[in-house]
Design a protein around this motif. Structure first.
Motif, PDB file in Angstrom:
ATOM      1  N   ALA A  15      35.820  38.063  36.190  1.00 24.06           N
ATOM      2  CA  ALA A  15      36.874  38.302  37.183  1.00 24.06           C
ATOM      3  C   ALA A  15      36.754  39.706  37.767  1.00 24.06           C
ATOM      4  N   ALA A  16      36.460  40.696  36.932  1.00 26.40           N
ATOM      5  CA  ALA A  16      36.326  42.076  37.424  1.00 26.40           C
ATOM      6  C   ALA A  16      35.159  42.206  38.397  1.00 26.40           C
ATOM      7  N   GLN A  19      36.207  40.474  41.540  1.00 26.33           N
ATOM      8  CA  GLN A  19      37.248  41.267  42.194  1.00 26.33           C
ATOM      9  C   GLN A  19      36.628  42.426  42.962  1.00 26.33           C
ATOM     10  N   THR A  20      35.648  43.077  42.372  1.00 29.14           N
ATOM     11  CA  THR A  20      34.991  44.200  43.025  1.00 29.14           C
ATOM     12  C   THR A  20      34.368  43.755  44.340  1.00 29.14           C
ATOM     13  N   ASN A  23      37.269  42.473  46.851  1.00 29.14           N
ATOM     14  CA  ASN A  23      38.051  43.582  47.396  1.00 29.14           C
ATOM     15  C   ASN A  23      37.244  44.409  48.389  1.00 29.14           C
ATOM     16  N   SER A  41      45.535  43.607  47.362  1.00 32.31           N
ATOM     17  CA  SER A  41      45.014  43.058  46.115  1.00 32.31           C
ATOM     18  C   SER A  41      46.079  43.129  45.024  1.00 32.31           C
ATOM     19  N   GLY A  45      48.264  40.060  43.119  1.00 33.58           N
ATOM     20  CA  GLY A  45      48.304  40.024  41.659  1.00 33.58           C
ATOM     21  C   GLY A  45      49.720  40.140  41.125  1.00 33.58           C
ATOM     22  N   VAL A  84      41.049  50.033  40.646  1.00 42.66           N
ATOM     23  CA  VAL A  84      40.760  49.098  41.739  1.00 42.66           C
ATOM     24  C   VAL A  84      40.323  49.856  42.990  1.00 42.66           C
TER      25      VAL A  84
END
Length: 157
Positions: A15-16, A19-20, A23, A41, A45, A84
């Motif tokens: 997920a990270a 997400q990177t 985003n 973002s 969340g 983030v």
């Protein structure tokens, strides 16, 4: 150990990474506005978490206890925002792998210290030689991801 406790961090890692990348694309679509991309973002969340908390019925009681908490208990939100935003800024510039390798190095170093000294009230888990060796191996892997291509090119000369 419960297999879920092994699988969930791997899912979080996937997920990270996603997400990177996502985003970064959001920031690009917003004319490079990294701050607004991070805001949206977090907003998505926060809404998802609010839905889960409402569904569990735990939100009203938690909100009632919130004013009694020390301010530093809310620092996690600022730290998350910093994390983030940093990945949104860095991923398009140095790539997802390099960004996450550096994030991983920072997380691992901090986690070793947190466990060793019980920071923020977590259980103390002393850094043994084996844990330190594991950290060095992961650090070595991250460094290979960051600089391996350059080292291979130098070796090929």
């Amino acid at each position: 150990m419960n297999p879920v406790f092994l699988l969930l961090p791997l899912v979080a890692g996937v997920a990270a990474a996603m997400q990177t990348a996502i985003n970064g694309r959001l920031a690009a679509a917003l004319d490079g506005d990294n701050i607004t991309a991070a805001l949206f973002s977090f907003l998505v969340g926060a809404l998802a978490l609010a839905g889960v908390a409402l569904g569990r019925g735990s939100l009203p009681a938690a909100v009632a206890r919130l004013p009694a908490q020390p301010a530093w208990h809310l620092a996690g939100g600022l730290l998350s925002a910093t994390s983030v935003l940093a990945t949104i800024l860095l991923s398009p510039r140095i790539g997802s792998v390099n960004t996450l390798a550096l994030v991983l190095m920072g997380q691992l170093a901090a986690a070793l210290l947190i466990d060793q000294y019980g920071f923020a009230g977590v259980a103390v888990r002393h850094v043994s030689a084996a844990r330190l060796a594991g950290g060095v191996v992961v650090l070595g892997g991250a460094l290979l991801m960051l600089f391996g291509d350059r080292l291979a090119a130098l070796a090929a000369r």
